[in-house]
Enzyme design. Sequence first.
Site, PDB file in Angstrom:
ATOM      1  N   VAL A 193       0.844  -1.199   0.000  1.00 32.71           N
ATOM      2  CA  VAL A 193       0.000   0.000   0.000  1.00 32.71           C
ATOM      3  C   VAL A 193       0.880   1.249   0.000  1.00 32.71           C
ATOM      4  O   VAL A 193       0.544   2.269  -0.615  1.00 32.71           O
ATOM      5  CB  VAL A 193      -0.939  -0.004   1.221  1.00 32.71           C
ATOM      6  CG1 VAL A 193      -1.756   1.265   1.276  1.00 32.71           C
ATOM      7  CG2 VAL A 193      -1.857  -1.212   1.170  1.00 32.71           C
ATOM      8  N   GLU A 211       5.589   4.456   7.853  1.00 36.69           N
ATOM      9  CA  GLU A 211       5.993   3.577   8.955  1.00 36.69           C
ATOM     10  C   GLU A 211       5.582   2.175   8.533  1.00 36.69           C
ATOM     11  O   GLU A 211       4.407   1.817   8.625  1.00 36.69           O
ATOM     12  CB  GLU A 211       5.281   4.000  10.244  1.00 36.69           C
ATOM     13  CG  GLU A 211       5.675   5.388  10.718  1.00 36.69           C
ATOM     14  CD  GLU A 211       6.955   5.369  11.546  1.00 36.69           C
ATOM     15  OE1 GLU A 211       7.186   4.363  12.248  1.00 36.69           O
ATOM     16  OE2 GLU A 211       7.715   6.355  11.491  1.00 36.69           O
ATOM     17  N   CYS A 245       4.656  -4.166  14.770  1.00 35.67           N
ATOM     18  CA  CYS A 245       5.617  -3.967  13.691  1.00 35.67           C
ATOM     19  C   CYS A 245       7.054  -4.133  14.169  1.00 35.67           C
ATOM     20  O   CYS A 245       7.946  -4.412  13.377  1.00 35.67           O
ATOM     21  CB  CYS A 245       5.429  -2.597  13.054  1.00 35.67           C
ATOM     22  SG  CYS A 245       5.101  -1.294  14.249  1.00 35.67           S
TER      23      CYS A 245
END
Lengths: 474, 500
Positions: A193, A211, A245
């Site tokens: 994306v 990020e 993450c």
Amino acid sequence: MASQSEVIDRLRATFRSGVTFPEQFRMTQLQSLLSLVEENEQLIQDALHKDLHKPKFETVLSEIQITLNDLYFAMENLRTWMQPEYNIGKNLATRMDDCFIRREPLGVVLIIGAWNYPLHLILLPLVAAIAAGNCAILKPSEICQATEQLLAELIPKYLSQDCYAVLCGGAEDTKSLLKNKFDHIFYTGSQVVARSILLAAAPHLTPVTLELGGKSPCFIYGHIDIQKAAKRLCWSKFFNTGQSCVAPDYVLCTAQTRDALLPALRETLRTFYGPDPGASLDMGRIVTPRHWRRLMDMLEKSKGKVVIGGESREEDRYIAPTVLVDVQESDALMQEEIFGPILPILTIESLEEGIDYINRQEKPLALYVFSDETSVVTTVLNNTSSGGFCGNDGIVHMALPGLPFGGVGASGMGSYHGRWGFETFSHRRGCMNRSWLLERVNVLRYPPYSDYNLGWLRWATTFKKNSWGGCSVM
Amino acid sequence: MEMQVVQRARETFLTGKSRPLEFRVQQLKSLQRMITDRQGEIATALKQDINRSQYDTPLLELIGLENEISLAVSKLAQWAAPRPVEKSLLTIRDQVYIQPEPLGVVLIIGAWNYPWALTLQPLVGAIAAGNAAVVKPSELSEYSASLLKALLPRYLDQELYPVVCGGVSETQELLRQRFDHIFYTGNSTVGKLVMEAAARHLTPVTLELGGKSPCYIDKDVDLRVACRRITWGKFVNCGQTCIAPDYILCEPSIQNRVVEGIRQTLLEFYGPDPKSSPDYGRIINQRHFNRVMALLDGYTAALGGQSDSSQRYIAPTVVKDVPPHARLMQEEIFGPLLPIVTVSDIDDAIHFISEREKPLAIYVFSSNKKVIKRMLAETTSGGVTVNDVMMHYTLNSLPFGGVGQSGTGRYHGKHTFDQFSHHRACLVKSLGMEGVNMPRYPPQNHQKARRVRLAMRTPLVDFSKGTYIWAVTASIVALGLLVALTVILILAAGVSCTCW
């Protein structure tokens, strides 16, 4: 129901009026955001439990408290951050001038949140955007519906509706939102994306902060207290069911260390979650059936040996904390970021082998080393790159607002948290206020040119090695 | 071919050759030697490219470049060192710092108007930050490009810093490769294409673009000095400067005096016939010559207006009373045409500027502090110089870059080093103090949650050297005062003591 462009136009008009610039306004909004979080803790906990089966403890720690901390930090330091920076070195020719750097708001910014920490990943950038004097559009992740609805309801109630808006929707809505012009786009999420966001930003020359993620390696090497290391490793890996993450994605260690590690991991997991983690209140769930299926597929295709866990339940999207050994570089688990409670252990014969392996992959968001030996930590630090680094612990480096949080290479670009967020959402404008005096020095630069003038001008403008800003001889 | 060059640069970077500080300093000193040794050849190339006067070259390009190199050589150790940040109570015994690291292989695309400064200044920062760099000079300044291609390999490491020359197709081929950062100086049309190409590889970019930099002249200002400074900035390099004052905004009452001030200055600078002055430049090529001349269509010049296509010469030209919708006001001029647009007052000027895209620079001439303050507070731009033009570019402690359509990112001095570095956040803990860590582990309960909250709430402490020294000094002074006070009290109480 206003359309996307109507909302953006309204925010832009508000920004043009200059109402978000004064310190007082920014403080008031930050204070309101503080109240939003403090007064609605229970609602937030309920929403996160509904979306992610997040234990209350994790919600408080990783969603509520981290947001509150960043707010306190921003409010305490806002005045300092907003000050023009005067400590600029000058040369002889500019001695009498006023030189400074102003931090200015960018305009209307877009903040796109993620689903794994749906509150703090959208509110922390918002704190920075408000502190920097911008208007902001928030686009929370549609995967966490309860949190999305809560944000859509609470933000207009606490913050100025002319400056900050929440726009909800799926992939198609986000695509059309991106056709508009923004002054900065802040995105947290996946690389795929991210590329389309950059492509959408290019025609408008909009700067972007990404990020992203990656496979964050975890070295366990050399002399180390294996019990303590196992505890911290388990905590960082299985927090939020591995859906962080910066979770340690996989472990690199020697066969010897692995053999000592496994019993330590078993013991720690038992202490944390009891004999059946599926029944523990402290164990979370995978966010959606689709994500659960992806993880199960990876596990099924893996050629590694499951030595801990492996159980799963489709009805409530449960996967037990699972550890595999004998995992090779080509394994299904090593091709993409795991983002789940599955921990592969790769055996290496030497530190160099591990470092070489890491350097063959994309630069990760975080890198971890557990070792008592300073030389091991230093060797890894000097020979690898990553967004951030933590020695002898996991994840916690991102809780310090003094450190910038962001990726490098495929793990992202730009950073935030604390002052870094403020700088991300500001433009640093270099300003020089020249004095009318010293026109005699200025005359040297005008045509008709001559060698004589050039000589003097060179002398006046050359940087003197080792000169202090205030002490070069006139 | 381009692919191999990039591949080789990457392989060499991965060997770690460009990382040691000594190597970086040695390369920078070598670059310095190149500029000093070859000044004559550089000046000749620039004369052929753009009719640059022999004095303008050191003034506008080389002095700045030399300063950048000296600064980098002198400060490199400081810039590359770990930068400690504030700690919390929980991390008080840990190492907390930011480590600047090289990004890898970067691409630097130069421009034609200052082909040496705009290509080599970014290179200084890229080398200082420990990267490999592929340098692509602009093909429009062809003599400078070929000279750079011939010279750079003789002074710098050939594998780490290759020069790739060529036109659009070679640049496109380069942009298909993967880089760790792309630094582009040029126009926004190509800027967008660079950003699109970078998007595919998630490559961060720095774009130094342009725009129409407005120059506001307040009523009560010393017009003589103001016009001289503006004239210099506008017509140097024949107006082909990204931060040249593009157009003037002033009240109708002073317009004629402004024109007169410029006319007098032009006479001082270039004499009655600028065409024959050795200090006046030319337009880079025929296409740009035609473009600039077309902007003048339908308008009569108040000053200048003459041109000679065979030499690509356009006289220093001023046009009065230009309407905002004129073609002259729609695109960046990048040539020696200076439109004057009249505004009724400072409010009107601020409104005019804010309605348009954010420019690379804004200039204000005023002796009124309030006017200056308002202009600074109510507009935005890449940078600002008040009461002069372009000078903010020359101070390398100020960040130089655009905002919005005028660009993204910044450089000069330490800012270039930072732009080409990754700032890696590092927390190095010990396995000790585990007692403090215990509350965060499951199984969870109310007490543990409260303890963790309390621990997380502790304020950050600045452990930098400065604060530390202050704290120690202050403590010693406080202790000293306390002792003094105690002694005084004792003496005052008249207590006899056998110790003295």
